[in-house]
Design a protein around this motif. Structure first.
Motif, PDB file in Angstrom:
ATOM      1  N   VAL A 117      -0.791  13.750  -4.878  1.00  0.00           N
ATOM      2  CA  VAL A 117      -1.862  13.075  -4.171  1.00  0.00           C
ATOM      3  C   VAL A 117      -2.141  13.115  -2.730  1.00  0.00           C
ATOM      4  N   PRO A 118      -3.486  13.680  -2.629  1.00  0.00           N
ATOM      5  CA  PRO A 118      -3.843  13.981  -1.226  1.00  0.00           C
ATOM      6  C   PRO A 118      -4.191  12.843  -0.270  1.00  0.00           C
ATOM      7  N   LEU A 119      -3.717  13.033   0.961  1.00  0.00           N
ATOM      8  CA  LEU A 119      -4.000  11.966   1.819  1.00  0.00           C
ATOM      9  C   LEU A 119      -4.978  12.289   2.865  1.00  0.00           C
ATOM     10  N   ASP A 120      -5.378  11.265   3.682  1.00  0.00           N
ATOM     11  CA  ASP A 120      -6.650  11.594   4.750  1.00  0.00           C
ATOM     12  C   ASP A 120      -5.478  12.063   5.848  1.00  0.00           C
ATOM     13  N   THR A 121      -6.208  13.232   6.568  1.00  0.00           N
ATOM     14  CA  THR A 121      -5.378  13.762   7.532  1.00  0.00           C
ATOM     15  C   THR A 121      -4.828  12.809   8.714  1.00  0.00           C
ATOM     16  N   THR A 122      -5.630  11.715   8.957  1.00  0.00           N
ATOM     17  CA  THR A 122      -5.218  10.846   9.883  1.00  0.00           C
ATOM     18  C   THR A 122      -3.794  10.035   9.580  1.00  0.00           C
ATOM     19  N   LEU A 123      -3.481  10.198   8.348  1.00  0.00           N
ATOM     20  CA  LEU A 123      -2.281   9.360   7.678  1.00  0.00           C
ATOM     21  C   LEU A 123      -0.864  10.248   8.130  1.00  0.00           C
ATOM     22  N   ALA A 124      -0.970  11.220   8.813  1.00  0.00           N
ATOM     23  CA  ALA A 124       0.287  12.041   9.097  1.00  0.00           C
ATOM     24  C   ALA A 124       1.318  11.428   9.487  1.00  0.00           C
ATOM     25  N   ARG A 125       1.154  10.263  10.426  1.00  0.00           N
ATOM     26  CA  ARG A 125       2.430   9.596  10.924  1.00  0.00           C
ATOM     27  C   ARG A 125       2.857   8.584   9.943  1.00  0.00           C
ATOM     28  N   VAL A 126       2.162   8.034   9.029  1.00  0.00           N
ATOM     29  CA  VAL A 126       2.142   6.881   8.129  1.00  0.00           C
ATOM     30  C   VAL A 126       2.076   7.115   6.619  1.00  0.00           C
TER      31      VAL A 126
ATOM     32  N   GLN B  31      -5.206   4.374  -5.620  1.00  0.00           N
ATOM     33  CA  GLN B  31      -5.607   2.996  -4.883  1.00  0.00           C
ATOM     34  C   GLN B  31      -4.999   2.997  -3.652  1.00  0.00           C
ATOM     35  N   ALA B  32      -3.608   3.225  -3.506  1.00  0.00           N
ATOM     36  CA  ALA B  32      -2.649   3.044  -2.564  1.00  0.00           C
ATOM     37  C   ALA B  32      -3.150   4.065  -1.279  1.00  0.00           C
ATOM     38  N   ALA B  33      -3.655   5.332  -1.695  1.00  0.00           N
ATOM     39  CA  ALA B  33      -4.283   6.155  -0.547  1.00  0.00           C
ATOM     40  C   ALA B  33      -5.380   5.440  -0.039  1.00  0.00           C
ATOM     41  N   ASP B  34      -6.260   5.034  -0.872  1.00  0.00           N
ATOM     42  CA  ASP B  34      -7.499   4.279  -0.289  1.00  0.00           C
ATOM     43  C   ASP B  34      -7.119   3.271   0.443  1.00  0.00           C
ATOM     44  N   ALA B  35      -6.085   2.454   0.291  1.00  0.00           N
ATOM     45  CA  ALA B  35      -5.802   1.050   0.989  1.00  0.00           C
ATOM     46  C   ALA B  35      -5.165   1.639   2.245  1.00  0.00           C
ATOM     47  N   LEU B  36      -4.457   2.499   2.345  1.00  0.00           N
ATOM     48  CA  LEU B  36      -3.839   3.120   3.740  1.00  0.00           C
ATOM     49  C   LEU B  36      -4.966   3.755   4.561  1.00  0.00           C
ATOM     50  N   ALA B  37      -5.995   4.465   3.977  1.00  0.00           N
ATOM     51  CA  ALA B  37      -6.829   4.897   4.664  1.00  0.00           C
ATOM     52  C   ALA B  37      -7.874   3.776   5.351  1.00  0.00           C
ATOM     53  N   ARG B  38      -7.967   2.569   4.749  1.00  0.00           N
ATOM     54  CA  ARG B  38      -8.516   1.579   5.253  1.00  0.00           C
ATOM     55  C   ARG B  38      -7.776   0.598   6.289  1.00  0.00           C
ATOM     56  N   ALA B  39      -6.410   0.799   6.321  1.00  0.00           N
ATOM     57  CA  ALA B  39      -5.622   0.057   7.383  1.00  0.00           C
ATOM     58  C   ALA B  39      -5.580   0.466   8.676  1.00  0.00           C
ATOM     59  N   ASP B  40      -5.293  -0.419   9.368  1.00  0.00           N
ATOM     60  CA  ASP B  40      -4.994  -0.339  10.982  1.00  0.00           C
ATOM     61  C   ASP B  40      -3.813   0.871  11.139  1.00  0.00           C
TER      62      ASP B  40
END
Length: 348
Positions: A137-146, A303-312
């Motif tokens: 599951v790929p993740l947005d690069t800005t989520l490296a800490r979380v 769906q979870a990856a999308d939710a994290l990408a939208r979160a603060d």
């Protein structure tokens, strides 16, 4: 290569092995450098020897099912070196059952599924691991800490998908959600509820620490006390504690045509004096539904990856209350006051 391992069903067998073998090619084509592994109650129960199953022909199990890593190589071209990735925990059974046959392994009917770090598959608390493209599951690069929060978020994403499917059995316009429990699952359930535009209430027994502020930062209302003390009639109630009295009160609390989703796991052996007839009457007369939900399939991980990408990002990072270096690994598997999510840092 380092790996955190246990002897399944042997209490206090947690060990850091310094010369663990490199991940076998049959585990998957994508080679990943591990960045972090989340620790949850399941891991603590495995460490206590309550359950766990090593891969075939192996005596020890690499634990850790909440993964985050960076791609080292992918000859399939699905991902690219440097990409941030997590791995789906559960794999379908080899038979397969009707659900596993259509990639709904979270709904496996015969129990022959396998799970990384839990049942029959090596976990992710090791320096490198492999994954098949279908489970990456790929993740947005800005989520490296979380990004290590993806696995618990996938559990919550599935719960909300099933809540909405059940709710839409009739005309349904939910407005109020009550979440019982403000651990990682409860807080992430509240996050996804706010992303759906619901008015959110969270109940937990803690009166101090970070939980009240985390709830309020979502724009939600924090409560302590009992379920019956919360002066709202929720359309949706997500139960995340597994505490028997809370579970029973939750089933009585939801409003007409409401949905109760049970995500917390109870321990057996406790007898409670309870008016089951009154519960039956409420559920029937108000057309309420009670469902259980566990694990997630590939759709829910997306769906979870999308939710994290939208979160603060700062809010997500506040959920991680302790980061433990690999050199101090054992302390990650002990409970400390104020813990919400503990993360084992494999880069330290």
């Amino acid at each position: 290569m380092r790996a955190v391992t246990v002897s399944p069903r042997v209490r206090d067998s947690l060990r850091l092995v310094e010369d663990w073998p490199e991940p076998a090619a049959e585990e998957g084509a994508i080679l990943v450098e591990a960045l972090a592994v989340g620790v949850c109650g399941t891991d603590l129960e495995i460490v206590e020897g309550q359950y766990g199953e090593a891969p075939p022909s192996q005596e020890r199990l690499v634990i850790g099912h909440e993964s985050l890593g960076r791609v080292l190589e992918d000859p399939t071209g699905t991902l690219h070196p440097g990409d941030l990735v997590a791995a789906v925990v559960r794999h379908p059974d080899p038979v397969p059952c009707p659900n596993c046959a259509v990639d709904e392994w979270d709904m496996c009917r015969n129990g022959r599924y396998t799970e990384h770090g839990i049942k029959g598959l090596p976990g992710f608390a090791r320096d490198r691991w492999r994954v098949q493209p279908r489970f990456a599951v790929p993740l947005d690069t800005t989520l490296a800490r979380v990004g290590v929060l993806l696995e618990p978020t996938s559990v919550v994403a599935k719960a909300w998908e099933h809540i909405e499917r059940v709710g839409h059995r009739a005309q349904w316009d939910p407005r109020i959600a009550l979440i019982t429990g403000a651990g990682p699952i409860g807080l992430l359930a509240a996050l996804l509820a706010t992303q759906r535009g619901l008015t959110v209430h969270v109940l937990d027994r803690n009166t101090t620490g970070p939980k009240p502020d985390l709830v309020r930062a979502l724009g939600a209302t924090y409560h302590t006390g009992s379920v019956n003390d919360v002066d709202v009639e929720p359309d949706v109630l997500v139960e995340c504690t597994g505490a028997p009295t809370v579970v029973l009160d939750a089933m009585c609390k939801v409003g007409p045509t409401g949905v109760v989703c049970l995500t917390g796991m109870s321990t057996g052996g406790r007898i409670i004096d309870f008016d089951a007839g009154a519960l039956n009457r409420t559920l029937v007369l108000e057309n309420n539904a009670v469902i259980g939900s566990v694990n997630a399939n590939r759709r829910h991980w997306g769906q979870a990856a999308d939710a994290l990408a939208r979160a603060d990002r700062s809010w997500l990072e506040s959920l991680i209350t302790r980061r433990v270096p690999m050199s101090d690994f054992a302390t990650a598997y002990s409970i400390s006051d104020g813990d919400i999510k503990v993360v084992l840092d494999l880069t330290a």
